[in-house]
Design an enzyme around this catalytic site. Sequence first.
Site, mmCIF file in Angstrom:
data_model
loop_
_atom_site.group_PDB
_atom_site.id
_atom_site.type_symbol
_atom_site.label_atom_id
_atom_site.label_comp_id
_atom_site.label_asym_id
_atom_site.label_seq_id
_atom_site.Cartn_x
_atom_site.Cartn_y
_atom_site.Cartn_z
ATOM 1 N N HIS A 137 0.868 -1.421 0.064
ATOM 2 C CA HIS A 137 0.208 0.058 0.131
ATOM 3 C C HIS A 137 0.962 1.177 0.497
ATOM 4 O O HIS A 137 0.810 1.899 -0.817
ATOM 5 C CB HIS A 137 -1.212 -0.136 1.403
ATOM 6 C CG HIS A 137 -1.855 1.475 1.239
ATOM 7 N ND1 HIS A 137 -2.582 1.026 0.408
ATOM 8 C CD2 HIS A 137 -1.866 2.594 1.753
ATOM 9 C CE1 HIS A 137 -3.873 2.508 0.265
ATOM 10 N NE2 HIS A 137 -2.820 3.390 1.171
ATOM 11 N N LYS A 185 -7.607 13.619 -5.875
ATOM 12 C CA LYS A 185 -6.711 12.766 -5.410
ATOM 13 C C LYS A 185 -7.746 11.486 -5.101
ATOM 14 O O LYS A 185 -9.179 12.260 -4.745
ATOM 15 C CB LYS A 185 -5.746 12.561 -4.377
ATOM 16 C CG LYS A 185 -5.400 11.530 -4.107
ATOM 17 C CD LYS A 185 -3.750 10.947 -4.957
ATOM 18 C CE LYS A 185 -3.291 9.839 -4.071
ATOM 19 N NZ LYS A 185 -2.709 10.069 -3.249
ATOM 20 N N SER A 218 -7.989 4.196 -2.286
ATOM 21 C CA SER A 218 -9.062 3.447 -1.667
ATOM 22 C C SER A 218 -9.070 2.850 0.191
ATOM 23 O O SER A 218 -8.243 3.083 0.456
ATOM 24 C CB SER A 218 -8.439 1.917 -2.121
ATOM 25 O OG SER A 218 -6.838 1.503 -1.689
ATOM 26 N N HIS A 219 -10.152 2.849 0.518
ATOM 27 C CA HIS A 219 -10.197 2.177 1.902
ATOM 28 C C HIS A 219 -11.040 0.477 2.228
ATOM 29 O O HIS A 219 -11.876 0.648 2.880
ATOM 30 C CB HIS A 219 -10.562 2.592 2.593
ATOM 31 C CG HIS A 219 -9.750 3.528 4.575
ATOM 32 N ND1 HIS A 219 -10.281 3.593 5.132
ATOM 33 C CD2 HIS A 219 -8.388 4.076 3.968
ATOM 34 C CE1 HIS A 219 -9.498 3.549 5.959
ATOM 35 N NE2 HIS A 219 -9.188 4.250 5.200
ATOM 36 N N ASP A 246 0.161 14.729 5.866
ATOM 37 C CA ASP A 246 -1.120 14.273 6.044
ATOM 38 C C ASP A 246 -0.290 12.958 7.065
ATOM 39 O O ASP A 246 0.592 12.177 6.076
ATOM 40 C CB ASP A 246 -2.048 13.271 5.141
ATOM 41 C CG ASP A 246 -2.997 12.281 5.327
ATOM 42 O OD1 ASP A 246 -3.192 12.712 7.002
ATOM 43 O OD2 ASP A 246 -3.130 11.494 5.066
ATOM 44 N N SER A 275 -3.701 6.612 13.572
ATOM 45 C CA SER A 275 -4.843 7.034 14.414
ATOM 46 C C SER A 275 -5.353 8.114 13.445
ATOM 47 O O SER A 275 -4.366 9.161 12.908
ATOM 48 C CB SER A 275 -4.681 7.962 16.056
ATOM 49 O OG SER A 275 -4.135 6.822 16.701
#
Length: 742
Positions: A50, A92, A95-96, A270, A315
Site C-alpha cells: 500500500h 486525488k 481506496s479504503h 497528512d 489514528s
Amino acid sequence: MPEVAEALAAEPLHRALGLTDDELSAIVGRLGREPNRTELAMFGAMWSEHCSYKSSKLHLRTLPTEGERILVGPGQDAGVVDLGDGDACVFKMESHSHPSAIEPYQGAATGVGGIIRDVLSMGARPVALLDPLRFGPLDDPRNRYLFGGVVAGIGSYGNCVGVPTVGGEVKFAPCHSANPTVNVMCVGFARADELQTARRGGDGNVLILIGARTGRDGIGGVSVLASRTLADDAHESRPSVQIGDPFAEKLLVEVCLELAQRGLLWSVQDLGGAGLTCAVSESAAKAGMGADLDLDAVPLRQAGMEPFEILTSESQERMLAIVRPDDVAAAFDVCRRWGLEASAVGALSPGVILTVTHGNEEVARLPAAALADEAPEYDRPRARPGWLDALAGDDPTARAFDGSLEDAFLAVVSAPNVASMRWAFEQYDSIVGGGTVVGPGMDAAVVRLEGSVKAVALSADGNGRYGLLDPYLGAAHAVAEAARNVAVVGARPLAVTNCLNFGDPERPEVMWQFAEAVRGLGDACRALGTPVTGGNVSFYNESGDSSVYPTPVVGMVGLLEDYRLLVRKAFPAAGLSIYVLGNTRPELGGSEFAEVVLGTVTGHPPALDLDAERRLHELLMRAAAADLLASAHDCSDGGVAVAMAESAISGGVGFTVGLAGESLAPHVALFAESASRAVVSSRAGRGEALESLAAEVGVPIRRIGLTGGDRLRFEDMFDISLADTLLAHEAAIPRLMGSNHP
C-alpha cells in the site's frame, strides 16, 4: 494487542510484518546490521504494498503525467491542474476497501477523512467528494450490511466535516461479496501561487504534530490490511481499523488553511498509511534531510504504548506541519485558538538519518530515504488467463432473443447497476458549502469557484465487467466514459486521478490484468489529452477463491468556463428533437442486458475508437457553448434505451422514437453499449445548426424522435408509461435494502 502477540509468536517477526526473507536481507544491507524490532516495524509499514507500490511502480511509470494544464503530477499528496486566472484544482482518489470489509462504517468514514487530508496538505480547501463503490448482490444480508454501513460512514463523515458528496457510482457483482471496493475522491480549490508542495532543505525546522492524540486504533491498518488478502477471520482485525472524528477534522482543515495563509508552513503532510513513520520519513527524504523524532513528545490516547505502536499508528485527524523555529509560537497560537492540540515532536537535521528516541533512549536510527524511497521494485511474472478464451468465445450478441422487449427493458432499468442510487446519495449532504451546481445522479457533478462563473465538472467511472473480459479495453473505457460524462455537461476534460483495484499481484494472471489495464489507461489518456496526476493502487482484493474484477476507476476533472451554459441530462420540455450522436454497433459483450436478461458476463467489450471519442467530446463542448443543446446524456450501462429513459425520468417528459433502420436486431439497437455515443435533445429551432456542427466535427448524428407525453414509445418495439418506468427505476434499491431504507 493479543492478535499481534500471537502473530509474532507464530512466525518470524519480519514475516509477521509482511516482509519477505529477501526484503529482510535488503534492509540489513541498507543498515549494515540487523534491524531492531522498532526499525523492522517501520520498514514493514513503509515497504508494504500500500505504501511503497513495489509491484506497480514499474508499470505506473509508463503513464502520461505532463500537460499544459498540469501544475503538480504524481509524487505529491494530490495532483493539481491549472484552471486559469491563478486558480488551481487539487484532486486525488484513494481506496479504503480492506478496512471497510471489516468495519464498513468506520472504514468508509476514515477513507473520507484521509482523502480530505491529502487535498488539504496541498494547501487547498476541500470542496467536493465522490465515492465509487462496489458490493456483492443485495439479496445477501451481509452485502446489505456492508452497503448500508459504507454509505452511512461516507454520509456521516462528509456531512459533519462540511464537504459535500456530489457524485460517484455504485456497482454490484458477486466477486465483491467478500471484497467490497470502497474508493473515495476529493477535490479542492486553491490559488496556484499558494500551493503547499515539498521543499528542499530546512535544517532545524520544527516538526509539529497537530490534531488528535495517537492511539492504538489503526495500528496495522491501511498499510498492512491493504497489503495482503483478507482471511476468513478478518473481522477480528477491527482494532486495525481507524476511528474517525469528523468534527476534529473540520478544525484541522481550518487550522492548516490558516497556517498556510499566514505563511507559517514550510510544508505539511497528512498522517495516513504508516502514520508518523511515513509522514516524518517522507518529509525528510523530500527535503533531502534527516530528522530527529522524540516519541515522548507525541500526545498519546493510551498509556504504555510501545515505540513501534506510536510510529505506525494510523489514528485519524492528524497532520505533520514543518515550520521554521521563529514561527513555532505563532503556529501554536493558531492551533490553540481553534482548540486543537499541537506538539513539537522533532526537527529536520543535517544529513540523511532519521533518529527516533523514546524514554531518552535511541530506539531507531536509519536513513529516511531507505524508508520512503528505497523499497524493492518487482517486475512480477505475468500470464494471460487461459479462461479468457472461453469467455470471449461466448458472444451474447450472437444469441437469439425472442422474449418481451418491454420485460427486458424493465429488467435492465431496474437492475441494481442501472437503478437510481437515490437511496444512497440522499444520505449525503451534496450542497453544503454552497458551491454545488449539479450534484449526485447526473452524468457529472459541477462545482463552481467562488466569485467566478467558472466551475469544474467531476466524474468517477469504471466497468468491472469490461475489465474482466479485456483489462486493456476496460481501463480505456473507464477513461473514455469519465471524459464523456464531463463533456456532456459542456466541460473540457483536463486530467485524471485513478484507483486501480485488483487481486493478488503475486498471481501471474492478476499481474497480467494489471499491466494490461495500465497500458489501456495510458493509451486512452494520451489520446484524449487527459494526463494522470496521481492515484492509488489497491491490490490483494481477494479472499479464498474470490477475486474482484480488474476494476480501474477513473476520476476525471473538467473545466466549464461558464457554468450558466452547462447542459443537464433531463428532457426539459415537449416538442424537442432527440438525436443519437455516434454509431450503434452489434455489441452486447459485457453489457448490462447480457448479464441481467441473458444471464452471462461473456464476449468482448465494445470496441473503442479513441479518435471518435475525442471528436464526440469536441462536438458536445462546442454545442453546449453555442447553446444548441436542451439536454445531453451519455450512453453507457443499458445503452440507448436506458439513456433515454433516464433523461425522461429526470425531466418528467416522455418521448416517441424510432430505432428501426439501424440494421440491428431490436434488442441490440436498444441495449448495445457501443462507445462514443450520447443522447441529446436540441434547443427549439436549433436542430439544423446541431446537425451542421456534427458534420463539421465528424460525428455521426441521427434524429430519432421527439420529446413529449407521459409514455416512453419505442416505435415498432414497445411503449410503456413514464410512471411505471420511474417506479421500476427508483424503487429497486429501496426494495432490495428492505428495512435498511433510511
